[in-house]
Design a protein around this motif. Structure first.
Motif, mmCIF file in Angstrom:
data_model
loop_
_atom_site.group_PDB
_atom_site.id
_atom_site.type_symbol
_atom_site.label_atom_id
_atom_site.label_comp_id
_atom_site.label_asym_id
_atom_site.label_seq_id
_atom_site.Cartn_x
_atom_site.Cartn_y
_atom_site.Cartn_z
ATOM 1 N N ALA A 273 1.013 -1.158 -0.012
ATOM 2 C CA ALA A 273 -0.098 0.123 -0.232
ATOM 3 C C ALA A 273 0.803 1.254 -0.077
ATOM 4 C CB ALA A 273 -0.978 0.078 1.398
ATOM 5 N N ASP A 274 1.875 1.233 0.700
ATOM 6 C CA ASP A 274 2.829 2.336 0.801
ATOM 7 C C ASP A 274 3.425 2.606 -0.589
ATOM 8 O OD1 ASP A 274 2.195 2.947 3.513
ATOM 9 O OD2 ASP A 274 3.874 2.025 4.305
ATOM 10 N N ALA A 275 3.796 1.430 -1.117
ATOM 11 C CA ALA A 275 4.399 1.481 -2.628
ATOM 12 C C ALA A 275 3.502 2.281 -3.608
ATOM 13 C CB ALA A 275 5.073 0.175 -2.842
ATOM 14 N N LEU A 276 2.405 1.738 -3.432
ATOM 15 C CA LEU A 276 1.395 2.261 -4.390
ATOM 16 C C LEU A 276 1.047 3.661 -4.131
ATOM 17 C CD1 LEU A 276 -1.385 -0.639 -4.161
ATOM 18 C CD2 LEU A 276 0.124 0.042 -6.381
ATOM 19 N N ALA A 277 1.067 4.079 -3.044
ATOM 20 C CA ALA A 277 0.762 5.598 -2.677
ATOM 21 C C ALA A 277 2.065 6.383 -3.070
ATOM 22 C CB ALA A 277 0.467 5.591 -0.777
ATOM 23 N N ALA A 278 3.017 6.026 -3.119
ATOM 24 C CA ALA A 278 4.212 6.613 -3.287
ATOM 25 C C ALA A 278 4.310 7.084 -4.666
ATOM 26 C CB ALA A 278 5.605 6.116 -2.921
ATOM 27 N N GLN A 279 3.571 6.292 -5.511
ATOM 28 C CA GLN A 279 3.630 6.560 -7.159
ATOM 29 C C GLN A 279 2.966 7.697 -7.227
ATOM 30 O OE1 GLN A 279 5.803 4.709 -9.132
ATOM 31 N NE2 GLN A 279 6.251 3.474 -7.343
ATOM 32 N N SER A 280 3.465 8.418 -8.324
ATOM 33 C CA SER A 280 2.371 9.774 -8.894
ATOM 34 C C SER A 280 1.255 9.094 -9.375
ATOM 35 C CB SER A 280 3.379 10.378 -9.819
ATOM 36 O OG SER A 280 2.647 11.625 -10.402
ATOM 37 N N ASP A 281 0.063 9.986 -9.245
ATOM 38 C CA ASP A 281 -1.337 9.656 -9.760
ATOM 39 C C ASP A 281 -1.299 10.642 -10.907
ATOM 40 O OD1 ASP A 281 -1.764 11.683 -8.261
ATOM 41 O OD2 ASP A 281 -3.453 10.753 -7.102
ATOM 42 N N GLU A 282 -0.592 11.368 -11.593
ATOM 43 C CA GLU A 282 -0.832 12.478 -12.545
ATOM 44 C C GLU A 282 -1.236 11.761 -13.623
ATOM 45 O OE1 GLU A 282 1.857 15.945 -14.715
ATOM 46 O OE2 GLU A 282 3.067 14.485 -13.526
ATOM 47 N N GLY A 283 -2.182 12.653 -14.035
ATOM 48 C CA GLY A 283 -3.138 11.996 -15.279
ATOM 49 C C GLY A 283 -4.044 11.208 -15.024
ATOM 50 N N GLU A 284 -4.300 10.516 -13.889
ATOM 51 C CA GLU A 284 -5.310 9.451 -13.529
ATOM 52 C C GLU A 284 -6.642 10.092 -13.492
ATOM 53 O OE1 GLU A 284 -4.725 6.989 -10.104
ATOM 54 O OE2 GLU A 284 -2.682 6.380 -10.859
ATOM 55 N N GLU A 285 -6.893 11.061 -12.829
ATOM 56 C CA GLU A 285 -8.329 11.856 -12.493
ATOM 57 C C GLU A 285 -9.014 12.133 -13.845
ATOM 58 O OE1 GLU A 285 -10.711 15.042 -10.071
ATOM 59 O OE2 GLU A 285 -8.532 14.552 -9.596
ATOM 60 N N PRO A 286 -8.268 13.125 -14.953
ATOM 61 C CA PRO A 286 -9.073 13.215 -16.104
ATOM 62 C C PRO A 286 -9.189 12.203 -17.010
ATOM 63 C CG PRO A 286 -6.613 13.908 -15.867
ATOM 64 C CD PRO A 286 -7.042 13.582 -14.890
#
Length: 240
Positions: free
Chosen positions: A126-139
Motif C-alpha cells: 500500500a505504501d509503495a502504491l501510494a508513493a507513485q504519482s497519480d498524475e493524469g489518472e483523474e482526467p
C-alpha cells in the motif's frame, strides 16, 4: 444465454448443488432457515412474492463477485426483478461452469488479477502504491466514464468489480490493523478506511481495474498511464 452466480453455501437456496446437467430447484426451506440463522427468530417457511433463484441474462449484471458462475437454460421464471435481465426462477437446468471473471466483462480475467492482489495487499505494498504519482489518472477516469455513459445508461464497464475492490481493500486493511480506520463523516459510529496511503492504494487498484478491464474506452497510451501505479508495483498480468 443466462447465468447463475453461486456465492457460498449460506446463500444458496436451491437443490441439488449446481453441476452440469442438474435440474436445480428453489428450496424455500433453505431460504427460511438462513433467515432464522441471521435474525435468530422464526421465519415464514412459505416463499414470499417472487422469491427464488436469481438468474442474470447478462453475466456483467451479476451484482456481487461469485465463487462460481454457471450457464443455465430451461428457466422456470417467477417474475422480473428490477429489469427484464434479472429474473427469479423456480428452477433451471445447469449447462456448464464458466469463469467467474466474466462478471467483469470480456477482459474480466485481468480485473480478477487486480482483485486477487488487492485481497492480499500488505502495508508495504500500500505504501509503495501510494508513493507513485497519480498524475493524469483523474482526467482519464472522467473520460473513460463519459465514454461508457454515452452508450450505457447505468452500470459499470467492469460490472461489480469496483464494488468488490472496495470490499476486499477494506478486508485487507482490517488484517493490518484498526489504526487504518476512522469514523465516517456522516455516521460517526461507523468505522471506514481513512488511512491516506491505503486510500491512494485503493485509487490505484480502481484505476488499474478500469484500464485493464475496459481497454476499448481509452487509447493504449492512456490505459498505460491509468494503470501505471499498479503495474509499477505489481507488473503486468501474466495470464497465459
Amino acid at each position: 444465454m443466462s447465468f447463475f452466480a453461486l456465492y457460498d453455501a449460506e446463500h444458496f437456496y436451491g437443490e441439488p448443488e449446481p453441476v452440469p446437467g442438474a435440474r436445480v430447484s428453489f428450496a424455500p426451506d433453505k431460504l427460511s432457515a438462513a433467515r432464522e440463522r441471521r435474525t435468530v427468530r422464526p421465519a415464514d417457511r412459505q416463499p414470499v412474492g417472487g422469491e427464488g433463484l436469481m438468474v442474470n441474462e447478462i453475466a456483467a449484471d451479476v451484482p456481487l463477485w461469485p465463487s462460481s458462475l454457471w450457464r443455465v437454460a430451461d428457466l422456470e421464471p417467477m417474475r422480473p426483478l428490477l429489469s427484464h435481465r434479472w429474473l427469479h426462477c423456480r428452477a433451471f437446468t445447469v449447462m456448464e461452469q464458466v469463469p467467474a471473471w466474466l462478471v467483469a466483462g470480456p477482459h474480466g480475467e485481468t480485473v480478477e488479477w487486480v482483485i486477487a492482489r488487492t485481497r492480499t495487499l500488505t502495508g508495504a505494498q500500500a505504501d509503495a502504491l501510494a508513493a507513485q504519482s497519480d498524475e493524469g489518472e483523474e482526467p482519464l477516469i472522467r473520460t473513460l466514464w463519459a465514454r461508457w455513459s454515452r452508450g450505457h445508461g447505468t452500470g459499470s464497464p467492469v460490472g461489480c468489480a469496483l464494488t468488490t475492490l472496495n470490499q476486499v481493500v477494506t478486508e485487507a486493511a482490517h488484517r493490518v490493523g484498526p489504526q487504518l480506520f476512522g469514523p465516517d463523516d456522516d455516521e460517526e459510529e461507523v468505522e471506514v478506511l481513512s488511512d491516506p496511503a491505503w486510500l491512494r492504494a485503493f485509487g490505484a487498484a480502481y484505476a488499474a481495474a478500469l484500464a485493464l478491464g475496459a481497454p476499448e474506452l481509452l487509447t493504449p497510451r492512456e490505459n498505460a498511464v491509468l494503470a501505471r501505479r499498479w503495474t509499477t508495483v505489481f507488473g503486468s498480468p501474466d495470464l497465459t
